[in-house]
Scaffold this active site. Structure first.
Site, PDB file in Angstrom:
ATOM      1  N   ARG A  28      82.958  63.562  66.579  1.00 13.01           N
ATOM      2  CA  ARG A  28      82.037  64.429  67.340  1.00 13.01           C
ATOM      3  C   ARG A  28      81.751  63.828  68.719  1.00 13.01           C
ATOM      4  O   ARG A  28      81.591  64.548  69.705  1.00 13.01           O
ATOM      5  CB  ARG A  28      80.733  64.659  66.544  1.00 13.01           C
ATOM      6  CG  ARG A  28      79.645  65.367  67.316  1.00 13.01           C
ATOM      7  CD  ARG A  28      78.646  66.106  66.428  1.00 13.01           C
ATOM      8  NE  ARG A  28      78.121  65.331  65.332  1.00 13.01           N
ATOM      9  CZ  ARG A  28      77.206  64.354  65.439  1.00 13.01           C
ATOM     10  NH1 ARG A  28      76.724  64.026  66.616  1.00 13.01           N
ATOM     11  NH2 ARG A  28      76.775  63.716  64.375  1.00 13.01           N
ATOM     12  N   TYR A  46      78.997  87.991  83.302  1.00 13.98           N
ATOM     13  CA  TYR A  46      79.579  88.267  81.976  1.00 13.98           C
ATOM     14  C   TYR A  46      78.439  88.592  81.005  1.00 13.98           C
ATOM     15  O   TYR A  46      77.469  87.834  80.916  1.00 13.98           O
ATOM     16  CB  TYR A  46      80.393  87.044  81.519  1.00 13.98           C
ATOM     17  CG  TYR A  46      80.711  87.055  80.053  1.00 13.98           C
ATOM     18  CD1 TYR A  46      81.443  88.093  79.487  1.00 13.98           C
ATOM     19  CD2 TYR A  46      80.269  86.038  79.214  1.00 13.98           C
ATOM     20  CE1 TYR A  46      81.718  88.116  78.123  1.00 13.98           C
ATOM     21  CE2 TYR A  46      80.542  86.053  77.856  1.00 13.98           C
ATOM     22  CZ  TYR A  46      81.263  87.106  77.320  1.00 13.98           C
ATOM     23  OH  TYR A  46      81.524  87.124  75.968  1.00 13.98           O
ATOM     24  N   ASP A 104      81.578  79.961  87.264  1.00 12.44           N
ATOM     25  CA  ASP A 104      82.421  80.334  86.130  1.00 12.44           C
ATOM     26  C   ASP A 104      83.789  80.685  86.711  1.00 12.44           C
ATOM     27  O   ASP A 104      83.967  81.716  87.359  1.00 12.44           O
ATOM     28  CB  ASP A 104      81.788  81.528  85.394  1.00 12.44           C
ATOM     29  CG  ASP A 104      82.566  81.917  84.138  1.00 12.44           C
ATOM     30  OD1 ASP A 104      83.766  81.611  84.069  1.00 12.44           O
ATOM     31  OD2 ASP A 104      81.969  82.544  83.244  1.00 12.44           O
ATOM     32  N   LYS A 162      90.595  81.860  77.341  1.00 14.56           N
ATOM     33  CA  LYS A 162      91.300  82.876  78.131  1.00 14.56           C
ATOM     34  C   LYS A 162      92.608  82.304  78.697  1.00 14.56           C
ATOM     35  O   LYS A 162      93.465  81.921  77.932  1.00 14.56           O
ATOM     36  CB  LYS A 162      90.369  83.406  79.225  1.00 14.56           C
ATOM     37  CG  LYS A 162      88.949  83.721  78.735  1.00 14.56           C
ATOM     38  CD  LYS A 162      88.900  84.818  77.684  1.00 14.56           C
ATOM     39  CE  LYS A 162      87.463  85.040  77.198  1.00 14.56           C
ATOM     40  NZ  LYS A 162      87.365  85.992  76.120  1.00 14.56           N
TER      41      LYS A 162
HETATM   42  C1  LIG Z   1      83.931  85.103  82.538  1.00 16.89           C
HETATM   43  C2  LIG Z   1      83.650  84.660  81.139  1.00 16.89           C
HETATM   44  N1  LIG Z   1      82.879  83.583  80.932  1.00 16.89           N
HETATM   45  C3  LIG Z   1      82.577  83.152  79.688  1.00 16.89           C
HETATM   46  C4  LIG Z   1      83.060  83.801  78.572  1.00 16.89           C
HETATM   47  C5  LIG Z   1      82.676  83.308  77.187  1.00 16.89           C
HETATM   48  O1  LIG Z   1      83.768  82.706  76.542  1.00 16.89           O
HETATM   49  P1  LIG Z   1      83.877  82.616  74.937  1.00 16.89           P
HETATM   50  O2  LIG Z   1      84.216  84.005  74.459  1.00 16.89           O
HETATM   51  O3  LIG Z   1      84.978  81.622  74.702  1.00 16.89           O
HETATM   52  O4  LIG Z   1      82.573  82.179  74.411  1.00 16.89           O
HETATM   53  C6  LIG Z   1      83.864  84.938  78.746  1.00 16.89           C
HETATM   54  C7  LIG Z   1      84.366  85.671  77.574  1.00 16.89           C
HETATM   55  O5  LIG Z   1      84.898  86.761  77.669  1.00 16.89           O
HETATM   56  C8  LIG Z   1      84.186  85.365  80.064  1.00 16.89           C
HETATM   57  O6  LIG Z   1      84.954  86.456  80.283  1.00 16.89           O
END
Ligand SMILES: Cc1ncc(COP(=O)(O)O)c(C=O)c1O
Length: 372
Positions: free
Chosen positions: A47, A99, A171, A196
């Site tokens: 961990r 998001y 992000d 992604k």
């Molecule tokens: C721009 C963006 N940030 C964060 C996330 C969150 O990622 P996760 O689904 O791996 O928690 C997403 C998910 O679609 C996203 O599109």
């Protein structure tokens, strides 16, 4: 070194015992302690750290030209850890079109915990300046935004953050370090949903925070990572690292395909509007051309005739797959408003596309028959 070379080599170490060129997956949760009580190889319990996670974190820091990285079990776990590193009473400025999962974290989990958030239009820097308060500690930037592909000026927004003695986090999930370098524009922290493009094959959940400076705030994030334990498994780290090795070439192909699809849609009589920052008429075209090397693989469009016509088009696709998420080799189509829930601001006739690695002619042909 160039990003193509870093993507292949930054996290790679030849296994000293076997000579394996591809890293073994270290499933052991615990590591041997010396008679004197020390851990000379640097690992004690998985961990806190393990070789696969360390290789992934080193690669992520290297690709973003940061000092250090912390990997998490999802993009949302990484986002949450950053918010947890703030103090109750602190204030955040976030995009109005952030998001929806991030907006939900802020509204439903962190507002009761004492973090206040102002949601503003980040394409208008004045709105961000006006939202700054004495307690503002973080400006959260997401560009291109989801699902309208709005472009925020990272340099401008990090300038506003620093003038307010706040941090700027970006992000960078949609752009990836191949297309956009937030640290070069002044950001302090970068978030990735490695689920992604970095993972790249729709088969692993993950997230990461990368820090420009390995300072006290980042140490707090590391403490939350190791103590809270929202960490990816060694196999998940291995999968993301494998995905990263082809990232630069995939991003080029996603982007080239997306530009062709966006150009086609922007000229189609059944389409009301196409949102893609690679189109000259897009309001963020100039900023995107400055801060991105290519406009990326995501786009959205609005179908004439409203929600029913949008659903109709999505029902007819044969190559695109109706599913959420993005960044895999397969192209995806999604009616976004119905996914985002009742508080959505997304137009009801909007379809979001994650453009994959198929041939652009086949994607265009599929959309042509679906819009017929
Ligand atoms: C721009 C963006 N940030 C964060 C996330 C969150 O990622 P996760 O689904 O791996 O928690 C997403 C998910 O679609 C996203 O599109």
């Amino acid at each position: 070194m160039n990003i193509e070379t870093l993507a292949v080599h930054a996290g790679r170490e030849i296994d000293r015992t076997t000579g394996a060129v591809t890293a073994p997956i270290h499933l052991s949760t615990t590591y041997e302690r010396e008679a004197d009580g020390s851990y000379p190889r640097g690992y004690s319990y998985s961990r806190s750290a393990n070789p696969n996670r360390q290789a992934l974190e080193k690669t992520l820091a290297s690709l973003e030209e940061g000092s250090a990285a912390a990997a998490f079990s999802s993009g949302s776990a990484a986002t949450m850890s950053l918010f947890q590193a703030l103090e109750p009473g602190d204030h955040i400025i976030a995009p109005i079109d952030v998001y929806h999962g991030t907006a939900r974290l802020l509204r439903e989990l962190f507002a009761p915990w004492g973090l206040e958030t102002s949601f503003v239009d980040m394409t208008v820097p004045k709105e961000v300046e006006d939202a700054v308060r004495a307690k503002t500690k973080l400006i959260w930037v997401e560009t291109p935004s989801n699902p309208l592909l709005k472009i925020a000026d990272i340099a401008r927004l990090s300038g506003i953050a620093h003038a307010a003695k706040a941090l700027c986090a970006c992000d960078n999930t949609w752009a990836t370090p191949v297309l956009q370098r937030p640290f070069a524009s002044g950001a302090d922290l970068i978030l990735h949903a490695t689920t992604k493009y970095l993972g790249g094959h729709s088969d692993v959940l993950g997230g990461a925070l990368i820090a420009r400076a390995e300072d006290a705030f980042f140490q707090r994030i590391k403490k939350i990572q190791a103590g809270g334990g929202a960490v990816p498994s060694p196999f998940e780290c291995w999968l993301v690292l494998r995905g990263i090795s082809t990232l630069p070439y995939r991003m080029r192909a996603h982007s080239e395909n997306a530009l062709r699809v966006a150009t086609f849609l922007s000229q189609h009589p059944a389409v009301e509007a196409t949102h893609y920052p690679g189109l000259k008429e897009h309001p963020g075209y100039e900023t995107a051309s400055r801060q991105m090397t290519r406009p990326g693989g995501m786009l959205s469009f609005q179908v004439k005739g409203g929600r029913a016509k949008a659903f109709d088009a999505a029902a007819k696709v044969k190559v695109f797959i109706r599913a959420t998420s993005l960044g895999g080799p397969e192209s995806l189509i999604e009616h976004r408003a119905s996914v985002e829930g009742p508080e959505t601001r997304t137009p009801d006739n909007l379809l979001r596309l994650s453009i994959g690695l198929e041939h652009a002619d086949d994607l265009i042909g599929d959309l042509a028959q679906a819009l017929h």
